[in-house]
Design an enzyme around this catalytic site. Structure first.
Site, mmCIF file in Angstrom:
data_model
loop_
_atom_site.group_PDB
_atom_site.id
_atom_site.type_symbol
_atom_site.label_atom_id
_atom_site.label_comp_id
_atom_site.label_asym_id
_atom_site.label_seq_id
_atom_site.Cartn_x
_atom_site.Cartn_y
_atom_site.Cartn_z
ATOM 1 N N SER A 169 -16.097 -1.871 -45.291
ATOM 2 C CA SER A 169 -17.478 -2.207 -45.657
ATOM 3 C C SER A 169 -18.326 -2.150 -44.391
ATOM 4 O O SER A 169 -17.793 -2.292 -43.278
ATOM 5 C CB SER A 169 -17.535 -3.628 -46.228
ATOM 6 O OG SER A 169 -18.868 -4.103 -46.266
ATOM 7 N N TYR A 182 -15.495 -12.766 -46.722
ATOM 8 C CA TYR A 182 -15.550 -11.316 -46.958
ATOM 9 C C TYR A 182 -15.718 -10.558 -45.638
ATOM 10 O O TYR A 182 -14.993 -9.601 -45.350
ATOM 11 C CB TYR A 182 -16.708 -11.008 -47.914
ATOM 12 C CG TYR A 182 -16.802 -9.555 -48.338
ATOM 13 C CD1 TYR A 182 -16.029 -9.070 -49.396
ATOM 14 C CD2 TYR A 182 -17.662 -8.670 -47.696
ATOM 15 C CE1 TYR A 182 -16.116 -7.739 -49.797
ATOM 16 C CE2 TYR A 182 -17.757 -7.340 -48.094
ATOM 17 C CZ TYR A 182 -16.989 -6.884 -49.146
ATOM 18 O OH TYR A 182 -17.082 -5.568 -49.536
HETATM 19 P P1 NAD Z 1 -15.333 -3.536 -58.304
HETATM 20 O O1 NAD Z 1 -15.328 -4.988 -58.590
HETATM 21 O O2 NAD Z 1 -15.900 -2.597 -59.302
HETATM 22 O O3 NAD Z 1 -13.871 -3.020 -57.959
HETATM 23 C C1 NAD Z 1 -12.912 -3.815 -57.322
HETATM 24 C C2 NAD Z 1 -11.586 -3.533 -57.974
HETATM 25 O O4 NAD Z 1 -10.555 -4.249 -57.279
HETATM 26 C C3 NAD Z 1 -11.562 -3.987 -59.433
HETATM 27 O O5 NAD Z 1 -10.949 -2.974 -60.203
HETATM 28 C C4 NAD Z 1 -10.673 -5.236 -59.370
HETATM 29 O O6 NAD Z 1 -9.988 -5.469 -60.567
HETATM 30 C C5 NAD Z 1 -9.719 -4.837 -58.270
HETATM 31 N N1 NAD Z 1 -8.984 -5.963 -57.734
HETATM 32 C C6 NAD Z 1 -9.461 -7.169 -57.345
HETATM 33 N N2 NAD Z 1 -8.426 -7.944 -56.938
HETATM 34 C C7 NAD Z 1 -7.299 -7.198 -57.073
HETATM 35 C C8 NAD Z 1 -5.935 -7.443 -56.824
HETATM 36 N N3 NAD Z 1 -5.503 -8.627 -56.353
HETATM 37 N N4 NAD Z 1 -5.038 -6.457 -57.072
HETATM 38 C C9 NAD Z 1 -5.449 -5.257 -57.555
HETATM 39 N N5 NAD Z 1 -6.734 -4.977 -57.827
HETATM 40 C C10 NAD Z 1 -7.642 -5.948 -57.581
HETATM 41 O O7 NAD Z 1 -16.104 -3.391 -56.917
HETATM 42 P P2 NAD Z 1 -16.278 -2.133 -55.940
HETATM 43 O O8 NAD Z 1 -17.629 -2.243 -55.398
HETATM 44 O O9 NAD Z 1 -15.856 -0.881 -56.599
HETATM 45 O O10 NAD Z 1 -15.267 -2.515 -54.767
HETATM 46 C C11 NAD Z 1 -14.239 -1.655 -54.319
HETATM 47 C C12 NAD Z 1 -14.041 -1.828 -52.828
HETATM 48 O O11 NAD Z 1 -15.226 -1.393 -52.153
HETATM 49 C C13 NAD Z 1 -13.821 -3.273 -52.374
HETATM 50 O O12 NAD Z 1 -12.833 -3.303 -51.363
HETATM 51 C C14 NAD Z 1 -15.160 -3.680 -51.811
HETATM 52 O O13 NAD Z 1 -15.051 -4.689 -50.849
HETATM 53 C C15 NAD Z 1 -15.598 -2.362 -51.216
HETATM 54 N N6 NAD Z 1 -17.040 -2.265 -50.968
HETATM 55 C C16 NAD Z 1 -17.941 -2.198 -52.003
HETATM 56 C C17 NAD Z 1 -19.289 -2.085 -51.720
HETATM 57 C C18 NAD Z 1 -20.336 -1.986 -52.798
HETATM 58 O O14 NAD Z 1 -21.542 -1.985 -52.465
HETATM 59 N N7 NAD Z 1 -19.982 -1.861 -54.065
HETATM 60 C C19 NAD Z 1 -19.728 -2.076 -50.390
HETATM 61 C C20 NAD Z 1 -18.788 -2.154 -49.376
HETATM 62 C C21 NAD Z 1 -17.449 -2.242 -49.672
#
Ligand code: NAD
Length: 284
Positions: A169, A182
């Site tokens: 991130s 986080y």
């Molecule tokens: P999201 O909530 O759509 O996806 C997260 C996924 O991780 C979900 O499918 C959830 O079920 C799964 N998950 C959570 N805990 C878990 C576990 N213990 N075991 C297996 N799966 C698990 O959100 P996203 O935005 O797609 O996030 C994906 C990644 O991207 C994350 O690591 C998040 O920190 C990172 N991220 C997202 C953003 C953003 O703006 N969306 C920005 C920076 C980083």
């Protein structure tokens, strides 16, 4: 096949998704039934990789994605596992080896937030975020590296013995009040990624991070679902649009491919310029 010509003599770059640049490779994406993980799965499959869709909850969404991926003509299955649980992670890799024989690409994507001001944050909120976002990435990376080292390079498949992409991130470098668990987890991912990369590079294993800014997914709905929230968000994004999961998926497919073979131990920020200190555009 369509081609685009870039402005260099005698260089013609094929459009990535049409050359099946990951053909024959086996990929595992964690937290893959939603958001960025889902976007990554679809781009890896379009590029020709067989894919394991890891999910924890939301079986229906995982099964629907399996059907969608099958249309790309690749092999795919979904596997339920909590990435913070050592035994479940080991079982997931064993199933991957049973079905696909090996693994070439790990995308460590699963992650979550449990937000609270520091003086109200419970130990459980802290531990949950660290366990999933940091320890989960360690557990999966460890199993992948074991297999990459055991198998080595198979030149017909890839010039690398294996690729790990950590989804980090911008908050690996931007402090984030109210989200200390986080930000600490993603800061940890950054140095974990670099340390693993340094350790395994001699085995021809590449380890990198993609560090997204604001991407439109369920994790951050409150930041984009109303006009007011979206306008507020734009103050942080010089490029003046929110990111979409395809922005990350396309980069992940390319980073996993031999097109990116000399990229190792780095974070690629995909953030519309969020890490450019936009406040300094008019101040300072
Ligand atoms: P999201 O909530 O759509 O996806 C997260 C996924 O991780 C979900 O499918 C959830 O079920 C799964 N998950 C959570 N805990 C878990 C576990 N213990 N075991 C297996 N799966 C698990 O959100 P996203 O935005 O797609 O996030 C994906 C990644 O991207 C994350 O690591 C998040 O920190 C990172 N991220 C997202 C953003 C953003 O703006 N969306 C920005 C920076 C980083």
């Amino acid at each position: 096949m369509n081609e685009i010509t870039i402005n260099l003599p005698n260089v013609v770059m094929p459009i990535c998704s049409e050359v099946k640049m990951l053909k024959g490779q086996k990929a595992l994406v964690t937290g893959a039934n939603s958001g960025i993980g889902k976007g990554v799965v679809l781009e890896l499959a379009k590029a020709g990789a067989d894919v394991v869709i890891n999910y924890r909850g939301g079986e229906q969404a995982a099964l629907e994605l399996v059907e969608q991926v099958k249309k790309c003509g690749v092999n795919v299955f979904a596997f339920q596992a909590d990435v913070s649980n050592e035994n479940e992670v080991k079982a997931m890799f064993e199933k991957t080896f049973k079905e696909f024989g090996t693994i070439d690409i790990l995308v460590n994507n699963a992650g979550l937030q449990k937000d609270a001001p520091i003086d109200e944050m419970t130990l459980e909120q802290w531990n949950t975020v660290i366990n999933v976002n940091l320890t989960g990435q360690f557990l999966c990376a460890r199993e992948a590296v074991k297999e990459f080292k055991r198998r080595g390079v198979i030149a017909d498949i890839s010039c690398s013995a294996g690729k790990i992409i950590h989804i980090s991130s911008v908050h690996e470098v931007i402090p984030w009040a109210g989200h200390v668990n986080y930000a600490a987890s993603k800061g940890g991912v950054m140095l974990m990624m670099k340390s693993i990369a340094q350790e395994v590079a001699p085995f021809r294993i590449r380890v990198n991070s993609i560090s997204p800014g604001a991407i439109r997914t369920p994790i951050n709905t409150s930041a984009w679902e109303t006009k007011e929230a979206y306008d507020d968000l734009m103050k942080l994004i010089p490029y003046k649009r929110i990111g979409e999961v395809d922005d990350i998926g396309r980069a992940a497919a390319w980073l996993a491919s031999d097109y990116a073979d000399y990229i190792n131990g780095t974070s690629i920020y995909i953030d519309g310029g969020m890490t450019l200190y936009p406040g300094f555009a008019t101040g300072g």
